[in-house]
Each structure stands twice: as C-alpha cells, then as structure tokens.
Design a protein around this motif. Structure first.
Motif, PDB file in Angstrom:
ATOM      1  N   ALA A 130      92.239 -40.335  26.206  1.00 19.92           N
ATOM      2  CA  ALA A 130      91.847 -41.555  26.924  1.00 19.92           C
ATOM      3  C   ALA A 130      90.343 -41.649  27.198  1.00 19.92           C
ATOM      4  CB  ALA A 130      92.659 -41.693  28.203  1.00 19.92           C
ATOM      5  N   PRO A 131      89.668 -40.570  27.646  1.00 18.21           N
ATOM      6  CA  PRO A 131      88.245 -40.737  27.983  1.00 18.21           C
ATOM      7  C   PRO A 131      87.383 -41.160  26.795  1.00 18.21           C
ATOM      8  CG  PRO A 131      89.086 -38.661  28.859  1.00 18.21           C
ATOM      9  CD  PRO A 131      90.160 -39.218  27.969  1.00 18.21           C
ATOM     10  N   SER A 132      87.714 -40.704  25.579  1.00 18.56           N
ATOM     11  CA  SER A 132      86.850 -41.033  24.436  1.00 18.56           C
ATOM     12  C   SER A 132      87.443 -42.141  23.564  1.00 18.56           C
ATOM     13  CB  SER A 132      86.665 -39.795  23.550  1.00 18.56           C
ATOM     14  OG  SER A 132      87.913 -39.468  22.937  1.00 18.56           O
ATOM     15  N   GLY A 133      88.747 -42.380  23.698  1.00 21.89           N
ATOM     16  CA  GLY A 133      89.396 -43.376  22.843  1.00 21.89           C
ATOM     17  C   GLY A 133      89.819 -42.811  21.488  1.00 21.89           C
ATOM     18  N   ARG A 134      89.643 -41.470  21.266  1.00 21.52           N
ATOM     19  CA  ARG A 134      90.080 -40.893  19.992  1.00 21.52           C
ATOM     20  C   ARG A 134      91.597 -41.017  19.835  1.00 21.52           C
ATOM     21  NH1 ARG A 134      85.633 -37.740  20.651  1.00 21.52           N
ATOM     22  NH2 ARG A 134      86.556 -36.454  22.276  1.00 21.52           N
ATOM     23  N   VAL A 135      92.013 -41.391  18.610  1.00 21.35           N
ATOM     24  CA  VAL A 135      93.438 -41.644  18.369  1.00 21.35           C
ATOM     25  C   VAL A 135      93.976 -40.621  17.372  1.00 21.35           C
ATOM     26  CG1 VAL A 135      95.106 -43.349  17.505  1.00 21.35           C
ATOM     27  CG2 VAL A 135      93.068 -44.124  18.727  1.00 21.35           C
ATOM     28  N   TYR A 136      95.154 -40.085  17.641  1.00 16.95           N
ATOM     29  CA  TYR A 136      95.827 -39.163  16.712  1.00 16.95           C
ATOM     30  C   TYR A 136      97.201 -39.740  16.371  1.00 16.95           C
ATOM     31  CZ  TYR A 136      92.328 -35.921  18.497  1.00 16.95           C
ATOM     32  OH  TYR A 136      91.137 -35.325  18.847  1.00 16.95           O
ATOM     33  N   ASN A 137      97.613 -39.548  15.115  1.00 24.27           N
ATOM     34  CA  ASN A 137      98.948 -39.986  14.715  1.00 24.27           C
ATOM     35  C   ASN A 137      99.740 -38.762  14.293  1.00 24.27           C
ATOM     36  OD1 ASN A 137      98.852 -43.052  14.738  1.00 24.27           O
ATOM     37  ND2 ASN A 137      96.978 -42.499  13.656  1.00 24.27           N
TER      38      ASN A 137
END
Ligand code: AMP
Length: 217
Positions: A130-137
């Motif tokens: 959440a703090p950086s907005g990095r997304v993992y799938n």
C-alpha cells in the motif's frame, strides 16, 4: 503512423485488462489515450476545483456525476483536436453515451468480454504494497518472499474493493450500467465489436487485427 483520424471507445469491466489493451493500442497505432479515471485522478493530485468535487465520489466508490464527467471529457476531446484517440472509462452509462454520440462520430467500440469468474480470480490474486502502490499477482509475478514487499520487506495487503464479494458487486453494477450503453450503441451509432476470451494474450492479436483493418479500410 496512420493518416486517417480514428475515434475509438474501449469498454470493459474493472479487471478486464482494459488498461493493458489500451496501452498496446497507443503503442501500436499512436492513438491518444483519453482515460476519464486518469483525468479525474490527475485533477485530485493537482487539487483543482474539479478534483475537489470528484474526490468524494471516487473515494467512496461511486460514479462522479454525469454533468461533471461529460463536461471534462468533451473539453479534453476538443483540446485533442484532429487526432486519433481511444476513450477509456467514458461513456459509463447511457446518459453519457447519448451526449458523446451527439458530439462525436465514433468509428469503433471495442468491448472486452471477460467471464466474471476469470476477473474475480485475477483480482483475488492481486496483492499490493500500500505505501508504494507496488502490485503483485500471485502465480504470475509473485513477490520474492510470499506475503512480503520485494523492496521494503513490509507485509502485502489486498485492496478492500479487490475482495471477491466486493468485486462480484462491482461487476454486477458494471453490467447494470453498461448493458443499456451496449444496446444503445448497437441500435443507433456504430457496431460494438466484442472480444471474448479469458486472457489478454489471446485477445490482443484479435483487437490488433480488427483495428488494422478498420484504420486502413
Ligand atoms: P477508473 O479508473 O476508470 O476505474 O475510474 C476511477 C473512478 O473515477 C470511478 O470509480 C468513478 O468514481 C470515476 N469515473 C471515471 N470515469 C467515470 C465516468 N465516465 N463517469 C462517472 N465516474 C467516472
């Protein structure tokens, strides 16, 4: 790239891969990408009057009132002038579709028709830092350590609106709002071309071929 001016609309539920397909259209055909969500978010970041008005609706997961969105989008289209474009996120209901069709000659409507179970599964596997907005799938681009952000090692979380029961509700609302738009476009203006499939890699070559034929035709 292509001389003819082409005006397209892309339609697809949240999680349908609309963002990825739009990016590829921009790269391959040089169209300008006009996304209502991006424009609204940019206005929020810049703290404009429009941004202030839109923020409360966006944050609570509601649609921004038609009047605000249509005015903003038509102004952007006017600004773009004589260039090919792809509209993304607009129109989102039949009132918006009516206003758009009164002002613009749309050449193609691309509808991404992805089964709900695929979307729910896709979104369920999406975890974010959440703090950086990095997304993992998960199963596609996993974090190095399960449940942890690659850069900070902090725990990953799921967005509230990505939880399966919430996604199912968003999809239902999407269908309710979009079905009259699809009927309207079919009945009065242009062909809606639907691309049905479970994966972007299977849909993209068909969209590409379709647009090549249309743009050159
Ligand atoms: P999106 O990035 O397209 O999912 O849009 C994010 C949010 O912006 C939506 O949840 C709506 O609150 C708002 N929004 C974007 N496009 C529209 C539209 N055409 N009509 C009303 N609200 C919109």
């Amino acid at each position: 790239m292509y001389s003819k001016i082409f005006r397209a609309v892309i339609i697809g539920a949240p999680g349908s891969g609309k963002g990825t397909i739009s990016e590829r259209i921009v790269k391959t055909f040089g169209f300008l990408h006009i996304s209502s969500g991006d424009i609204l978010r940019q206005n929020i970041i810049n703290n404009t009057d429009l941004g202030k008005k839109a923020q409360q609706f966006i944050n609570s997961g509601q649609l921004v009132p038609d009047e605000i969105v249509t005015k903003t989008m038509l102004a952007r289209i006017r600004e773009v002038g004589n260039k090919s474009y792809i509209l993304d996120g607009f129109p989102r209901n039949s009132a918006q579709a009516d206003i758009l069709s009164a002002r613009e000659q749309i050449d193609a409507v691309i509808n991404l028709n992805i089964p709900h179970d695929v979307i729910i599964c896709r979104v369920k596997n999406r975890w974010i830092h959440a703090p950086s907005g990095r997304v993992y799938n998960i199963g596609f681009d996993d974090p190095k350590v399960p449940g942890k952000d690659d850069v900070t090692g902090e725990p990953l979380t799921q967005r509230e609106d990505d939880k399966p029961e919430v996604v199912a509700k968003r999809l239902q609302l999407y269908d309710e709002l979009m079905s009259p738009v699809l009927a309207w476009v079919c009945g009065n203006v242009v062909w809606v071309t639907s691309f049905k499939g479970r994966e972007t890699k299977e849909i993209w070559p068909r969209v590409e071929r379709f647009l090549k034929d249309k743009v050159q035709g």
